[in-house]
Write an enzyme that holds these catalytic residues in place. Sequence first.
Site, PDB file in Angstrom:
ATOM      1  N   GLY A   1      25.050 -24.858   0.017  1.00 40.12           N
ATOM      2  CA  GLY A   1      23.961 -25.523   0.735  1.00 40.12           C
ATOM      3  C   GLY A   1      22.638 -24.931   0.279  1.00 40.12           C
ATOM      4  O   GLY A   1      22.601 -23.920  -0.423  1.00 40.12           O
TER       5      GLY A   1
ATOM      6  N   GLY B   1      20.100 -22.714   0.294  1.00 42.36           N
ATOM      7  CA  GLY B   1      19.915 -21.401   0.917  1.00 42.36           C
ATOM      8  C   GLY B   1      18.461 -20.988   0.968  1.00 42.36           C
ATOM      9  O   GLY B   1      18.098 -20.024   1.655  1.00 42.36           O
TER      10      GLY B   1
ATOM     11  N   ASP C   1      17.755 -13.986   1.101  1.00 38.05           N
ATOM     12  CA  ASP C   1      16.541 -13.873   1.920  1.00 38.05           C
ATOM     13  C   ASP C   1      15.761 -15.189   2.003  1.00 38.05           C
ATOM     14  O   ASP C   1      14.713 -15.252   2.636  1.00 38.05           O
ATOM     15  CB  ASP C   1      15.647 -12.754   1.370  1.00 38.05           C
ATOM     16  CG  ASP C   1      15.195 -13.022  -0.059  1.00 38.05           C
ATOM     17  OD1 ASP C   1      15.534 -14.095  -0.611  1.00 38.05           O
ATOM     18  OD2 ASP C   1      14.512 -12.161  -0.644  1.00 38.05           O
ATOM     19  N   GLY C   2      16.260 -16.222   1.304  1.00 42.40           N
ATOM     20  CA  GLY C   2      15.595 -17.526   1.379  1.00 42.40           C
ATOM     21  C   GLY C   2      14.320 -17.623   0.559  1.00 42.40           C
ATOM     22  O   GLY C   2      13.628 -18.625   0.576  1.00 42.40           O
TER      23      GLY C   2
ATOM     24  N   ARG D   1       9.563 -29.275  -6.046  1.00 42.90           N
ATOM     25  CA  ARG D   1      10.364 -29.974  -7.051  1.00 42.90           C
ATOM     26  C   ARG D   1      10.411 -31.450  -6.718  1.00 42.90           C
ATOM     27  O   ARG D   1      10.500 -31.828  -5.555  1.00 42.90           O
ATOM     28  CB  ARG D   1      11.755 -29.355  -7.009  1.00 42.90           C
ATOM     29  CG  ARG D   1      12.784 -29.975  -7.872  1.00 42.90           C
ATOM     30  CD  ARG D   1      13.814 -28.940  -8.288  1.00 42.90           C
ATOM     31  NE  ARG D   1      14.845 -28.731  -7.282  1.00 42.90           N
ATOM     32  CZ  ARG D   1      15.860 -27.864  -7.448  1.00 42.90           C
ATOM     33  NH1 ARG D   1      15.949 -27.136  -8.545  1.00 42.90           N
ATOM     34  NH2 ARG D   1      16.763 -27.730  -6.533  1.00 42.90           N
TER      35      ARG D   1
ATOM     36  N   ARG E   1      24.696 -33.948  -5.500  1.00 37.81           N
ATOM     37  CA  ARG E   1      25.385 -33.239  -6.589  1.00 37.81           C
ATOM     38  C   ARG E   1      26.884 -33.475  -6.486  1.00 37.81           C
ATOM     39  O   ARG E   1      27.370 -33.937  -5.448  1.00 37.81           O
ATOM     40  CB  ARG E   1      25.191 -31.725  -6.460  1.00 37.81           C
ATOM     41  CG  ARG E   1      23.876 -31.292  -5.989  1.00 37.81           C
ATOM     42  CD  ARG E   1      23.942 -30.179  -4.946  1.00 37.81           C
ATOM     43  NE  ARG E   1      22.619 -30.029  -4.353  1.00 37.81           N
ATOM     44  CZ  ARG E   1      21.703 -29.180  -4.793  1.00 37.81           C
ATOM     45  NH1 ARG E   1      21.982 -28.343  -5.745  1.00 37.81           N
ATOM     46  NH2 ARG E   1      20.507 -29.144  -4.267  1.00 37.81           N
TER      47      ARG E   1
ATOM     48  N   ASP F   1      27.652 -27.423  -8.205  1.00 37.42           N
ATOM     49  CA  ASP F   1      26.517 -27.634  -7.296  1.00 37.42           C
ATOM     50  C   ASP F   1      25.212 -27.811  -8.072  1.00 37.42           C
ATOM     51  O   ASP F   1      24.194 -28.193  -7.492  1.00 37.42           O
ATOM     52  CB  ASP F   1      26.388 -26.462  -6.305  1.00 37.42           C
ATOM     53  CG  ASP F   1      26.401 -25.105  -6.996  1.00 37.42           C
ATOM     54  OD1 ASP F   1      27.361 -24.830  -7.741  1.00 37.42           O
ATOM     55  OD2 ASP F   1      25.445 -24.337  -6.816  1.00 37.42           O
TER      56      ASP F   1
ATOM     57  N   ASP G   1      18.025 -27.256 -11.616  1.00 36.24           N
ATOM     58  CA  ASP G   1      18.224 -25.842 -11.353  1.00 36.24           C
ATOM     59  C   ASP G   1      18.077 -24.992 -12.601  1.00 36.24           C
ATOM     60  O   ASP G   1      19.035 -24.693 -13.310  1.00 36.24           O
ATOM     61  CB  ASP G   1      19.585 -25.591 -10.680  1.00 36.24           C
ATOM     62  CG  ASP G   1      19.345 -25.055  -9.283  1.00 36.24           C
ATOM     63  OD1 ASP G   1      18.212 -24.612  -9.046  1.00 36.24           O
ATOM     64  OD2 ASP G   1      20.251 -25.071  -8.455  1.00 36.24           O
TER      65      ASP G   1
HETATM   66  P1  AMP Z   1      21.698 -21.443  -7.817  1.00 39.44           P
HETATM   67  O1  AMP Z   1      22.482 -20.508  -8.673  1.00 39.44           O
HETATM   68  O2  AMP Z   1      20.203 -21.287  -7.907  1.00 39.44           O
HETATM   69  O3  AMP Z   1      22.123 -22.853  -7.965  1.00 39.44           O
HETATM   70  O4  AMP Z   1      22.028 -20.999  -6.300  1.00 39.44           O
HETATM   71  C1  AMP Z   1      23.310 -20.996  -5.784  1.00 39.44           C
HETATM   72  C2  AMP Z   1      23.253 -20.936  -4.277  1.00 39.44           C
HETATM   73  O5  AMP Z   1      22.633 -19.733  -3.829  1.00 39.44           O
HETATM   74  C3  AMP Z   1      22.494 -22.069  -3.625  1.00 39.44           C
HETATM   75  O6  AMP Z   1      23.174 -22.399  -2.449  1.00 39.44           O
HETATM   76  C4  AMP Z   1      21.153 -21.448  -3.349  1.00 39.44           C
HETATM   77  O7  AMP Z   1      20.462 -22.101  -2.305  1.00 39.44           O
HETATM   78  C5  AMP Z   1      21.550 -20.038  -2.965  1.00 39.44           C
HETATM   79  N1  AMP Z   1      20.467 -19.055  -3.152  1.00 39.44           N
HETATM   80  C6  AMP Z   1      19.952 -18.624  -4.320  1.00 39.44           C
HETATM   81  N2  AMP Z   1      19.000 -17.697  -4.107  1.00 39.44           N
HETATM   82  C7  AMP Z   1      18.904 -17.521  -2.773  1.00 39.44           C
HETATM   83  C8  AMP Z   1      18.104 -16.692  -1.924  1.00 39.44           C
HETATM   84  N3  AMP Z   1      17.188 -15.849  -2.415  1.00 39.44           N
HETATM   85  N4  AMP Z   1      18.299 -16.803  -0.588  1.00 39.44           N
HETATM   86  C9  AMP Z   1      19.198 -17.629  -0.087  1.00 39.44           C
HETATM   87  N5  AMP Z   1      19.985 -18.435  -0.825  1.00 39.44           N
HETATM   88  C10 AMP Z   1      19.844 -18.387  -2.155  1.00 39.44           C
HETATM   89 MG    MG Z   2      21.699 -24.636  -7.437  1.00 40.42          MG
END
Ligand code: AMP
Ligand code: MG
Length: 483
Positions: A88, A90, A123-124, A174, A181, A249, A259
């Site tokens: 989801g 994050g 940490d979002g 974005r 996805r 994803d 991404d």
């Molecule tokens: P990604 O590799 O960027 O596609 O991220 C994979 C997952 O990790 C997705 O669900 C992102 O929303 C989550 N995510 C990546 N970085 C963070 C972060 N700093 N805080 C919370 N969720 C994250």
């Molecule tokens: Mg992603």
Amino acid sequence: MTDIGFNFETTYTNLPQEFYTELKVSPSSAPEAVVINNVLGDSISLNLSILTDEELANLFSGNRLPAGVKTFSQAYAGHQFGHFTMLGDGRAHLLGEHITPQNIRLDLQFKGSGRTPYSRGGDGKAALGPMLREYLISEAMHFLGIPTTRSLAVIKTGDSVVRESVLPGAILTRVASSHIRVGTFEFAIQQRNPGAIQVLLDYTLDRHFSEVKSQNKPLGLIQAVMEKQVDLIVHWMRVGFIHGVMNTDNMSLAGETIDYGPCAFMDAYDPKTVFSSIDHLGRYSYMNQPKIAQWNLARFAETLLTLIDKDLNKSVELAEELINKFPEVYQEKWLNMMRSKLGLFQAHESDVQLVSDLLDWMVDNNADYTNTFRSLSQLEKPNSELYKGEKFQKWYRRWQNRLQKNSESIESSIDLMKSRNPAVIPRNHKVEEALESANNGNLKPFEDLVSILKEPYTDRAALAAYKNPLKPGATDYKTFCGT
Ligand code: AMP
Ligand code: MG
């Protein structure tokens, strides 16, 4: 807030409740605009240029949103490096779907905008460097003519982000055809609600594939998604782009590159090239990209099995039959792409050999992928040291003979090649240099690089400083997810 032309009509939140969570973005303590993409804004009828810097910062941090906007985060799942996980957004919030006057529906999404129910341990937040990197590379991809999400703005939040060191926090805005996805479908079949997958199928067909008139809707969708993915991967292979995290994803059903994490462009041609520091086994190497796209499509098809046919065995058989066509469909499109890189019109049986012999020569000689093809895109024979060897000379004669068989002129071949072989790509050291400078408060190198990459197919003097890899033949560049 000043009306700049937002026209939201958000259909995603008509999906069942489990597909998203409505929630506010985290406030930014001192937002500051870093890059604003006015040209993209204009092209989607958002008049950003009438806003003050303060208004832009407040808008793109989410501190002050357009009237009526209710931000939400999407739920999805995914196979990450082959392993299934519930995920989801994050650290992302959707503002909604902006409809342009040309009736194009576009998701606007903040990335780095705070924790959500899907944040798991994260940490979002996002750091400035990686958000500028996504801005730069996604815009470069767009100007290379490759389907991609776009970047409308990057702002600094004024808050810090703790990674290996303390970094300035940032939010990227974005723009995407959608954020549906493969992982959204994987999420849907995990739900107790058995109708969830059907609703998502209908929604996706309606939003992206209204032309699909197949009797069997799920098969029609798989076929359509497969075609888009093949086209996308062929584009990546054409310019030497390595996505780096082709998890399910990160595979958009709209067929856009999405991404931008550890992605990078290959310098010296080596099909085994991997840049991502976490991809130890080379799962997402340059040459594996088509295979992985097919693997991801198989995960996608699995989510639709109950809808293909009542008899599950029959469904599996039909889905397999379709997905097994991937290599053949890919091979044909890849070969046509390679023909265009060599200025070859029509198809000749010897073309496969001609292409693979050049690629083999490139591997043996550490030849730069981009510059070799661009050096061939001219009437004169390339004459630098690299090309002096007997092997290349022989290949060159074969290629010249093959060009003679075109029914088009040699000038048409050169024109075709110049439109397929970029003169400039985002070179890794140039990207690093621009980001490091930006982190130190100097945006000039970043802006210059963005500007250079807006016209990648036109030779000009200004390209001189951007054309070459840092160390010819080096393949040791490493990228990090930077999350
Ligand atoms: P990604 O590799 O960027 O596609 O991220 C994979 C997952 O990790 C997705 O669900 C992102 O929303 C989550 N995510 C990546 N970085 C963070 C972060 N700093 N805080 C919370 N969720 C994250
Ligand atoms: Mg992603």
